[in-house]
Each structure stands twice: as C-alpha cells, then as structure tokens.
Design a protein around this motif. Structure first.
Motif, PDB file in Angstrom:
ATOM      1  N   LEU B  75      10.525  34.700  27.750  1.00  9.62           N
ATOM      2  CA  LEU B  75       9.969  33.395  27.408  1.00  9.62           C
ATOM      3  C   LEU B  75      10.444  32.300  28.361  1.00  9.62           C
ATOM      4  O   LEU B  75       9.863  31.224  28.409  1.00  9.62           O
ATOM      5  CB  LEU B  75      10.326  33.027  25.966  1.00  9.62           C
ATOM      6  N   ALA B  76      11.522  32.581  29.094  1.00  6.99           N
ATOM      7  CA  ALA B  76      12.016  31.582  30.047  1.00  6.99           C
ATOM      8  C   ALA B  76      11.387  31.748  31.425  1.00  6.99           C
ATOM      9  O   ALA B  76      11.598  30.934  32.309  1.00  6.99           O
ATOM     10  CB  ALA B  76      13.533  31.667  30.161  1.00  6.99           C
ATOM     11  N   LEU B  77      10.594  32.807  31.609  1.00  9.37           N
ATOM     12  CA  LEU B  77      10.064  33.108  32.944  1.00  9.37           C
ATOM     13  C   LEU B  77       9.164  32.021  33.535  1.00  9.37           C
ATOM     14  O   LEU B  77       9.129  31.856  34.756  1.00  9.37           O
ATOM     15  CB  LEU B  77       9.309  34.442  32.926  1.00  9.37           C
ATOM     16  N   PRO B  78       8.417  31.275  32.709  1.00 14.20           N
ATOM     17  CA  PRO B  78       7.582  30.224  33.326  1.00 14.20           C
ATOM     18  C   PRO B  78       8.371  29.242  34.176  1.00 14.20           C
ATOM     19  O   PRO B  78       7.781  28.477  34.935  1.00 14.20           O
ATOM     20  CB  PRO B  78       6.951  29.528  32.112  1.00 14.20           C
ATOM     21  N   LEU B 439      21.377  30.017  42.506  1.00 15.27           N
ATOM     22  CA  LEU B 439      20.021  30.452  42.163  1.00 15.27           C
ATOM     23  C   LEU B 439      19.236  29.330  41.489  1.00 15.27           C
ATOM     24  O   LEU B 439      18.047  29.145  41.749  1.00 15.27           O
ATOM     25  CB  LEU B 439      20.081  31.677  41.249  1.00 15.27           C
ATOM     26  N   LEU B 440      19.910  28.577  40.618  1.00 10.15           N
ATOM     27  CA  LEU B 440      19.237  27.451  39.959  1.00 10.15           C
ATOM     28  C   LEU B 440      18.700  26.479  40.995  1.00 10.15           C
ATOM     29  O   LEU B 440      17.540  26.056  40.934  1.00 10.15           O
ATOM     30  CB  LEU B 440      20.227  26.707  39.043  1.00 10.15           C
ATOM     31  N   VAL B 441      19.544  26.145  41.953  1.00 10.00           N
ATOM     32  CA  VAL B 441      19.139  25.195  42.988  1.00 10.00           C
ATOM     33  C   VAL B 441      18.040  25.803  43.856  1.00 10.00           C
ATOM     34  O   VAL B 441      17.049  25.148  44.190  1.00 10.00           O
ATOM     35  CB  VAL B 441      20.354  24.793  43.855  1.00 10.00           C
ATOM     36  N   PHE B 442      18.193  27.075  44.192  1.00 10.15           N
ATOM     37  CA  PHE B 442      17.202  27.791  45.002  1.00 10.15           C
ATOM     38  C   PHE B 442      15.814  27.692  44.363  1.00 10.15           C
ATOM     39  O   PHE B 442      14.831  27.347  45.015  1.00 10.15           O
ATOM     40  CB  PHE B 442      17.653  29.257  45.136  1.00 10.15           C
ATOM     41  N   ILE B 443      15.744  27.975  43.065  1.00  7.77           N
ATOM     42  CA  ILE B 443      14.453  27.945  42.369  1.00  7.77           C
ATOM     43  C   ILE B 443      13.864  26.542  42.396  1.00  7.77           C
ATOM     44  O   ILE B 443      12.678  26.350  42.669  1.00  7.77           O
ATOM     45  CB  ILE B 443      14.630  28.420  40.913  1.00  7.77           C
ATOM     46  N   ASP B 444      14.705  25.559  42.138  1.00  3.12           N
ATOM     47  CA  ASP B 444      14.206  24.188  42.080  1.00  3.12           C
ATOM     48  C   ASP B 444      13.703  23.706  43.437  1.00  3.12           C
ATOM     49  O   ASP B 444      12.692  23.006  43.518  1.00  3.12           O
ATOM     50  CB  ASP B 444      15.303  23.246  41.556  1.00  3.12           C
ATOM     51  N   ILE B 445      14.393  24.065  44.497  1.00  2.00           N
ATOM     52  CA  ILE B 445      13.958  23.615  45.823  1.00  2.00           C
ATOM     53  C   ILE B 445      12.653  24.301  46.211  1.00  2.00           C
ATOM     54  O   ILE B 445      11.756  23.695  46.787  1.00  2.00           O
ATOM     55  CB  ILE B 445      15.045  23.875  46.892  1.00  2.00           C
ATOM     56  N   LEU B 446      12.555  25.568  45.845  1.00  6.02           N
ATOM     57  CA  LEU B 446      11.337  26.320  46.138  1.00  6.02           C
ATOM     58  C   LEU B 446      10.123  25.628  45.530  1.00  6.02           C
ATOM     59  O   LEU B 446       9.042  25.589  46.127  1.00  6.02           O
ATOM     60  CB  LEU B 446      11.490  27.729  45.550  1.00  6.02           C
ATOM     61  N   PRO B 492      12.282  36.800  40.889  1.00  9.49           N
ATOM     62  CA  PRO B 492      13.499  37.631  40.785  1.00  9.49           C
ATOM     63  C   PRO B 492      14.727  36.816  40.393  1.00  9.49           C
ATOM     64  O   PRO B 492      15.531  37.245  39.557  1.00  9.49           O
ATOM     65  CB  PRO B 492      13.659  38.194  42.200  1.00  9.49           C
ATOM     66  N   ALA B 493      14.836  35.614  40.978  1.00 10.22           N
ATOM     67  CA  ALA B 493      15.985  34.769  40.652  1.00 10.22           C
ATOM     68  C   ALA B 493      15.945  34.352  39.183  1.00 10.22           C
ATOM     69  O   ALA B 493      16.957  34.377  38.483  1.00 10.22           O
ATOM     70  CB  ALA B 493      16.007  33.532  41.555  1.00 10.22           C
ATOM     71  N   VAL B 494      14.749  33.993  38.707  1.00 11.96           N
ATOM     72  CA  VAL B 494      14.621  33.570  37.302  1.00 11.96           C
ATOM     73  C   VAL B 494      14.948  34.738  36.374  1.00 11.96           C
ATOM     74  O   VAL B 494      15.658  34.577  35.376  1.00 11.96           O
ATOM     75  CB  VAL B 494      13.201  33.033  37.017  1.00 11.96           C
ATOM     76  N   ILE B 495      14.435  35.908  36.712  1.00 14.29           N
ATOM     77  CA  ILE B 495      14.704  37.075  35.863  1.00 14.29           C
ATOM     78  C   ILE B 495      16.203  37.347  35.810  1.00 14.29           C
ATOM     79  O   ILE B 495      16.786  37.528  34.745  1.00 14.29           O
ATOM     80  CB  ILE B 495      13.952  38.322  36.393  1.00 14.29           C
ATOM     81  N   ARG B 499      18.194  36.965  32.259  1.00 14.09           N
ATOM     82  CA  ARG B 499      18.818  38.166  31.701  1.00 14.09           C
ATOM     83  C   ARG B 499      20.314  37.952  31.563  1.00 14.09           C
ATOM     84  O   ARG B 499      20.940  38.416  30.612  1.00 14.09           O
ATOM     85  CB  ARG B 499      18.530  39.379  32.585  1.00 14.09           C
ATOM     86  N   LYS B 500      20.879  37.229  32.527  1.00 12.09           N
ATOM     87  CA  LYS B 500      22.304  36.950  32.456  1.00 12.09           C
ATOM     88  C   LYS B 500      22.596  36.057  31.253  1.00 12.09           C
ATOM     89  O   LYS B 500      23.552  36.285  30.508  1.00 12.09           O
ATOM     90  CB  LYS B 500      22.745  36.246  33.750  1.00 12.09           C
ATOM     91  N   ILE B 501      21.742  35.047  31.052  1.00 16.90           N
ATOM     92  CA  ILE B 501      21.930  34.160  29.898  1.00 16.90           C
ATOM     93  C   ILE B 501      21.806  34.967  28.613  1.00 16.90           C
ATOM     94  O   ILE B 501      22.590  34.806  27.681  1.00 16.90           O
ATOM     95  CB  ILE B 501      20.890  33.019  29.926  1.00 16.90           C
TER      96      ILE B 501
END
Lengths: 340, 509
Positions: B75-78, B439-446, B492-495, B499-501
């Motif tokens: 559910l967090a994947l979006p 990874l959080l920053v990576f996703i946001d910059i992307l 992949p980063a979000v997954i 999953r870690k969370i």
C-alpha cells in the motif's frame, strides 16, 4: 610493590547547576594496587571516575598522572590522550564488532600480528578464548564484563577505572566473575580504581579503600583500618550495620547502657558505635532485654535493649529466648566518639 | 552549523527577494486567487488522504484477510510514482474527450460527473499519490497503540469496534495530523500535476512568475504564503510526533486483538486495498504503458535523461546524507540548527529554487571562471540537500541514537578522537539508517520537478523534466515513457524501504 602514586587527585570539585557533586576530593592511586571507592548512589563516586577519565572537565582542583597535569584550571587533556582505561557499568561493548575486534579496538596502531597476539593473550587471561568470534549480544553478562575489562587493558593503561563492575550480575555469578576479574587484574601493573556501593565487595577486593558521601571523601585507608577505626559514625555506616548508643565519659571511663569501657576522651557526653560483633551475650555483665531474635543461618541476629537504647548483635548458634539476659562489650571492636 | 546555514540560506533569499521592490507585474489579487486555490486543494487532499490512509491502516493492522501481509507494505508503493505521472495518466484516461468517456457515453448512456481539469480532479490525483504518507503514519500508530487501553475500553463495556473508535482512534490523532500534514506539504509543493491539470496554485504561480515574467521578486511573493503554510504544517507535524510519545512507552508489547474477516467483509477489505493500490500505482502505470506502446520513444534522449536523473539522485542523496549526518553528530550542541534545517523539508522545491537564485547571482560574480554548468549543478544539488535535509535527518538521528553515550566514551578512552570515534563506532552502527536516509532522498530527487526545472543547466534534462516537456507539448504518449522510467527506478528503493518498515514493527508479518 611501590607505593609511589601514579595518579593524584588534589582538591577536585565539580558542580552541576546547583548540585555539588564533588567537593574538595583528594585521592592517590598506586600502581599494582586496587583502590575501591565506596559510597551510596549519588555520592559523587561516578562523577569522580568521569573526571579522572577526562569525560568531563573538573571545576576545581587538579588531577595529575606521573607528574603531568591531566585536569586543572589551566587545561583539560581529552580522554583519548590520557593513559587511562575505563570499564563502564553497562560495559558499552561495540555491537557491530565481535569480541576480538572489541578487544583490539584500542590497539589499532599496532601491527596486525602483534595486535592478534595481544588480543589472544588477553582473551586467554580472562578465559574468553572460546568466544573470540562471538558477537556482544550473544555473550552472558559475566562474559560481557570480562570482554569490557580485557578491552580496556589491551592498551596497557597506567590506570584502570571500573564503574560498578559487578552491579549487573547477581548471586553466584557475581562472586565467580569477581574472582575471575581479580585473577585477571593480578597480572597488571595498572593502578586500579573500582567504584562500588557494596561494602562487602569493596572490602574483599580492595588494597585501599576510600569512603565517599555527599561529594566528599570521608576516609581513606586499608579496608581493615576503615572497618575497625572509622573516623566518624557516618564513615562506619558505609561499611556495614552499626548501632549507636549514648555514653557518658567520666575520668577515662565511658558508661553506656551496655556496660562500661575505657575511654580516651575528655569528660562529657559521647556516643558509642558498636558493630554487631562488638557485643556478645554473656553469663554475666550488663543486664539487657532481648526483644527480638531471628535465625540468620549460622548465626542469630539479636536485638537487645537497655535503658531505652537498642543495639543489634550476632550470636553464633541458636536464637536465645526473648527476655532478660546479659551482654558484654569487646572494647577492641567498639568506637567512642565525643559529643552527643 | 554550516549545514543549518546551508538550509536556511534559500529561505532568507525568498524573504529578501519578496521585499526587494521591483515587482508590480503581478497583481496582488492573483496572489490571493492562487492562494485560495492552493488552500482548497490542500483541504480536499488532506481530508481524502486522511480518510483513505486511516481506513487502509485500520484494515491492515486490526484485521486479517487474504493478502493482508502483502498489502501491509504494497500500500506504500505509490510513493514510487511522481504525482505528475498520475496526472498524465488520469488526465488522459478520464478526459471528457477521451476514449473511455466517449465509450461510456455511447455504450453505457451515462457520463462520469467528473472533470479532471478542476480542483477536484487535481485533488483526486494528488490524493492517489499522497495517501501513503497518512497510511504509513497511521499504521505505525496503530501498531504501537497500547493494548491495555483497548482492553480497558473492552472491560468498560465497549465492543471491539467501539473500543477502536473511542480509544485507539483518539490516541492515534497526533499521527493522523502528522501524516495529513505531510500529504498537504507535498500537495502545496506539487508543480507537475497541477500544472498539467491547469489548476493555478501558488507553486505554479512561483514557476510562472519566474519563467514567463522572469521576475524573481514576484515569484518570491507567491512563495511567501507557501513558506508561512510550510512553517505551520511543520509545526503541526512536529507536535503530532511529540504526541506519539505516550503511545510508545507502553510497558510491553503484546499481540493486538486482530479480527479475522470472512465472506463479504473480506471481499470488501481486499477490494478497498486493491482499489487504493490500483488507483495509486497500477492503473496509471498500465495506462501510461498502453499509450506509450503506440509511439516509439526517443531512446537516446530518454537514456540521456535517465543518466542525468540517476547521477543527480545518487549525488544528491550522498551529499544530503553526509550533511544530515554531520548535523546529527553536532546536533547535541545545536538543537536550533536541526529545527532550522527541518524547515527546508516543508518548503516547496520551486520556492527553494527561487530562494537560491539571488545567492546564485552572487556566486557567479564572486567565483571567477565558474562555468555556468558547474554552478547550476552545484546549486541544484544544494537545493535538493536543503529541501530534503530533514527527511534524511530523521532516520539518521534514529540510527545514531543506537550508539549510547558510554560507547562513545569507551571509544574515546581507548585512544580514538571524536572524528575516529564517529568513523569507527557511530557510523558503522548507524549504517542501516544511513542507507534508509539515502534511499528516501534518492526517491524524492528522482521525482522532483520544479526545482530541477528552474535551476538545471541549459539542455540538461532529467526524466521528470522531459516528461513535463512532452506533456506541455500535448505529446502524452511520449510523456509516459520517462514517467514509467522514474517509477521503475524508484520502485526497488521503495520496496526495500517499505519491507524494512514492515519488518521493523513486531507483529507486522
């Protein structure tokens, strides 16, 4: 064994906002000797340890090692430049390193082979060789304790400080680890300072004892001295149970509810301090009332009362009946203090 | 300290630029109108994400139904999908003149009472994109809730459902406020989606004032109310986080009373979760891909942009995490610094970029021989770092908190100085947290668009930029490709993160 101190603390003081943690504390540590710092929690003994280790600067006084100033008004040598090992109450092992890496952490400057050799020797000395590759969280409390000590000793420090080293262990384990640690420490030439609030532990381990209360050192000396010849009732209480009864000194003799004894005090009111073993039930002597008697194993703990004063004593053997009896004071084990 | 100043600089730039005078090309009425639109949009998104996110979290945490363990993290994947990608997909799919609506009108005889290019359309798109913020916050709150409070409510005569409504939900209110505040922050910061849907918000105003009128000053005037709102939201979010304390300090963890759903209820639960996942990720992805297959993409341009996106994201993540770590290590001495740095997080990227333009002009003048390209890239990375510092700071702080003060002192007494201690003890122990932050920053910059759009060097396109450019040219099939590539890179980063969370909470699996 030389008695020349390696570390001297002179008139050290430390305050936190309004609370005075240390007040004019002086102490000396000699190489190869174990000094125990004994006091109730909150008396400032851990603060003193932090000051010696350099974790905090001193507000007043000086700390010097082998003639060089470590802490003074002029400056503060950071902990990494002091030749002082420190073992924390919670051990503070590095969770991301195994036992070998933890012990070798402080000697990274040595060549690999030399480092490995020294670590192996320490693990051997503290009977940890079989745990060399274990992770800290898989160790028992006693093992963690010994790793922490081995880690601190790896640098071969001139001074080793241990903060409540056995408080995390209980019962039989505690006695066993204590023995193992003493064996391990026997080979070091470091001056060892152990902080504890357990009087029995302090007396069993110490070559020298320092009694602390409310940020001050009340008395320093050998355990035997401190136990038998306390400088005050306060100091006496730190080493175990005492009874205090009123006394009156007249012409070199002190009269007390539990009998009289020779006194080296001027005439007037005084207080008699009695350890439980200073008083004994007898066939004749001062008349008392036995008000309580409980079996404590190989001995009975007995409360006696006379003229409104109470004292406790230890009696070998079974508990005597409640009621009238007689006691005798052992003058060698009793102490008189002037004043009321 | 330096990191804090770095974060605060663009904010100072905004205020300075806004009051620098030479504006007047945009009427104050426009600022008011845009502000109203922003507020309305923020309110709608706040309410929708609050309801959808809470409901999803409540279903997943307190119930057992087929697929629950997968939905828990899926559910967090979006979060992997940029809002503008959703806007392109839905703008096309639900367009009044689009195939679906024509087919519905012709075959089914009715039309959706729905217009995409309105505030409500934008609210729908942004809610699909941002509900995971509420979901994650509420999920954590429900998992951490005190079972004792629930049981006490039961013994006081509440049914399981009433116990939830009267005990669990009020206790989770701070988390709801925090999650909704995050969703609203992202809404205010969004440029790509609202721009495509022709909804004029303050953020589009900022970009327009700058790109069309070339006026930094008037752009800054649009930015000021955004900055105020950002500070307010940040305060709400922090206040919400403080409130979580009393939920977390329960005596011991016990299995939550979970209801097993069967029959119709199970079908409804699965349908709802699937609907969220479909609307947030699957349907837009499918539609963009379906349309994209009609055209052959410009592979050279696409790979070029993907390379740029990756380089910027990786470099930005590395710099941001390094700065955040420095800040966290020094934060004990400077609590104010962390506070200031976190303001950057609430600041929309467009605002951050405008704030940097004024100092940028200075750098250009001071540093001799600074090529435009290097300066622009530097500024862009700087804007990313300033904006995402707080996002990185939180996991880094949590990771470093695992190192007890005594471990640090032990290292010091073993002959290691502060720097060596940080390197050999603190950083290795916080390793996992540093990766999370990166990874959080990576996703946001992307996914970032407006700041990149404003600050990037000439002809330096990222995936987000070319997607936006294609969309502006009404070449939606082409815009799908870069959008999908962003999702593919971020997924992949979000997954890994979700999953870690999911694993980090007891009882989640």
């Amino acid at each position: 064994m030389s008695d020349a101190p390696i570390l001297t603390i002179a008139h050290a003081g430390k305050s936190y906002s309004r609370h005075v943690a240390l007040d004019d504390v002086s102490l000396a540590l000699a190489p190869g000797r174990i000094t125990c710092l004994l006091g109730p929690s909150g008396c400032g003994k851990s603060t003193l340890l932090r000051l010696i280790a350099g974790l905090e600067p001193a507000d007043a006084g000086e700390i010097a090692m082998a003639g060089a100033l470590l802490s003074s008004a002029a400056g503060h040598v950071p902990p990494e430049q002091r030749d002082i090992g420190l073992v924390f109450q919670d051990f503070a092992l590095f969770p991301h390193l195994d036992v070998t890496a933890n012990v070798g952490f402080g000697i990274a400057h040595l060549a690999r082979a030399e480092r490995a050799e020294r670590v192996a020797a320490l693990l051997e000395r503290f009977r940890l060789s079989h745990r060399a590759k274990a992770w800290p969280h898989t160790l028992s409390g006693g093992e963690q304790q010994r790793v922490a000590i081995a880690r601190a000793l790896a640098r071969d420090p001139a001074v080793l400080l241990l903060d409540e080293p056995f408080s995390g262990l209980d019962g039989d384990l505690r006695a066993e680890v204590r023995r193992q640690v003493l064996d391990g420490l026997a080979e070091t030439r470091a001056a060892v300072l152990i902080v504890t609030h357990d009087p029995e532990e302090a007396m069993l381990m110490a070559d020298a004892l320092a009694l602390m209360r409310d940020g001050r050192v009340l008395q320093a000396g050998t355990p035997a001295e401190c136990y038998a010849r306390p400088v005050s009732i306060e100091a006496a209480r730190l080493l175990g149970q005492v009874s205090v009864v009123p006394a009156v000194v007249r012409g070199g003799v002190a009269e007390t509810p539990f009998g009289s004894l020779p006194a080296d005090l001027p005439d007037g009111a005084a207080r008699l301090m009695l350890r439980p073993e200073a008083l004994a039930l007898a066939e004749a002597g001062a008349p008392v009332t036995v008000t309580a008697a409980r079996l404590g194993g190989g001995f009975s703990e007995i409360i006696v009362e006379a003229e409104g004063a109470t004292a406790s004593l230890r009696h070998a053997g079974g508990a005597p009946p409640i009621g009238r009896g007689f006691v005798r004071i052992d003058p060698a084990r009793a102490r008189l203090f002037a004043g009321s | 300290m330096l990191a804090a100043i770095a974060a605060a600089l663009p904010l100072a730039g905004i205020v300075a630029a806004a009051f620098s005078g030479a504006t007047a090309d945009i009427a104050a009425a426009d600022v008011g109108r845009y502000a109203l639109t922003s507020a309305g949009l923020a309110l709608l998104v706040g309410v929708i994400t609050a309801i959808a996110g809470t409901l999803a979290a409540w279903l997943v945490v307190m119930h057992r139904f087929p697929g629950r363990d997968i939905f828990a993290w899926a559910l967090a994947l979006p979060l992997a999908a940029p809002a503008f990608a959703l806007a392109y997909a839905y703008g096309d799919l639900f367009d009044v003149a689009g195939g679906l609506r024509i087919w519905m009108r012709g075959t089914l005889g009715f039309d959706m009472p729905f217009e995409m290019r309105t505030i409500s359309g934008a609210a729908f798109v942004l809610s699909c994109a941002f509900y995971p913020y509420v979901y994650l916050a509420m999920r954590a709150a429900f998992l951490n809730q005190s079972v004792t409070a629930l049981e006490a409510a039961r013994t006081l005569g509440c049914s399981q459902r009433r116990a939830f409504l009267r005990a669990a939900l009020p206790l989770a209110r701070p988390a709801l406020a925090a999650g909704a505040a995050l969703a609203i922050m992202e809404t205010l910061a969004d440029y790509g989606a609202v721009q495509f849907l022709s909804v004029q918000t303050l953020t589009t105003g900022v970009v327009r004032a700058w790109s069309v009128y070339g006026s930094t000053a008037s752009a800054a005037q649009f930015a000021l109310p955004l900055l105020g709102a950002a500070a307010l939201l940040l305060w709400i979010e922090r206040a919400g986080r403080r409130g979580r304390g009393y939920e977390a300090n329960r005596a011991r963890w016990r299995e939550l009373p979970v209801t097993r759903l069967t029959g119709v209820k199970a079908v409804l639960a699965v349908t709802f979760c699937l609907l969220l996942l479909t609307l947030g990720l699957l349907l837009p992805c499918f539609w963009l891909a379906w349309n994209g297959l009609n055209v052959s993409p410009d592979w050279v341009r696409l790979f070029d942009a993907a390379e740029h996106s990756l380089i910027l994201s990786v470099a930005g993540a590395a710099i941001t995490v390094a700065l955040a770590t420095a800040l966290a290590l020094g934060a004990a001495k400077l609590p104010l610094a962390a506070r200031v740095a976190s303001l950057g997080y609430a600041t929309p990227g467009a605002v951050m970029a405008i704030g940097l333009l004024a100092p940028a002009a200075l750098i250009w003048r001071i540093v001799p021989g600074a090529t435009g390209f290097a300066v622009a890239i530097g500024l862009l990375l700087y804007a990313y770092a300033a904006r995402l510092m707080a996002a990185a700071l939180e996991p880094v702080d949590a990771g470093l908190a695992k190192v007890t003060p005594n471990m640090i002192w032990a290292s010091r007494s073993l002959g290691r100085g502060p720097v060596s201690t940080a390197w050999h003890v603190q950083l290795p122990i916080a390793r996992g947290a540093l990766l999370t932050a990166g990874l959080l920053v990576f996703i946001d910059i992307l996914k970032e668009l407006p700041a990149t759009l404003i600050l990037r060097p000439f002809n330096f396109d990222t995936l987000a930029v070319i997607a936006s450019n294609y969309a502006l040219d009404e070449r939606l099939e082409q815009a799908g490709w870069p959008s999908l590539l962003i999702i593919a890179l971020a997924l992949p980063a979000v997954i890994w993160l979700t999953r870690k969370i999911a694993r980090s909470r007891p009882g989640a699996a």
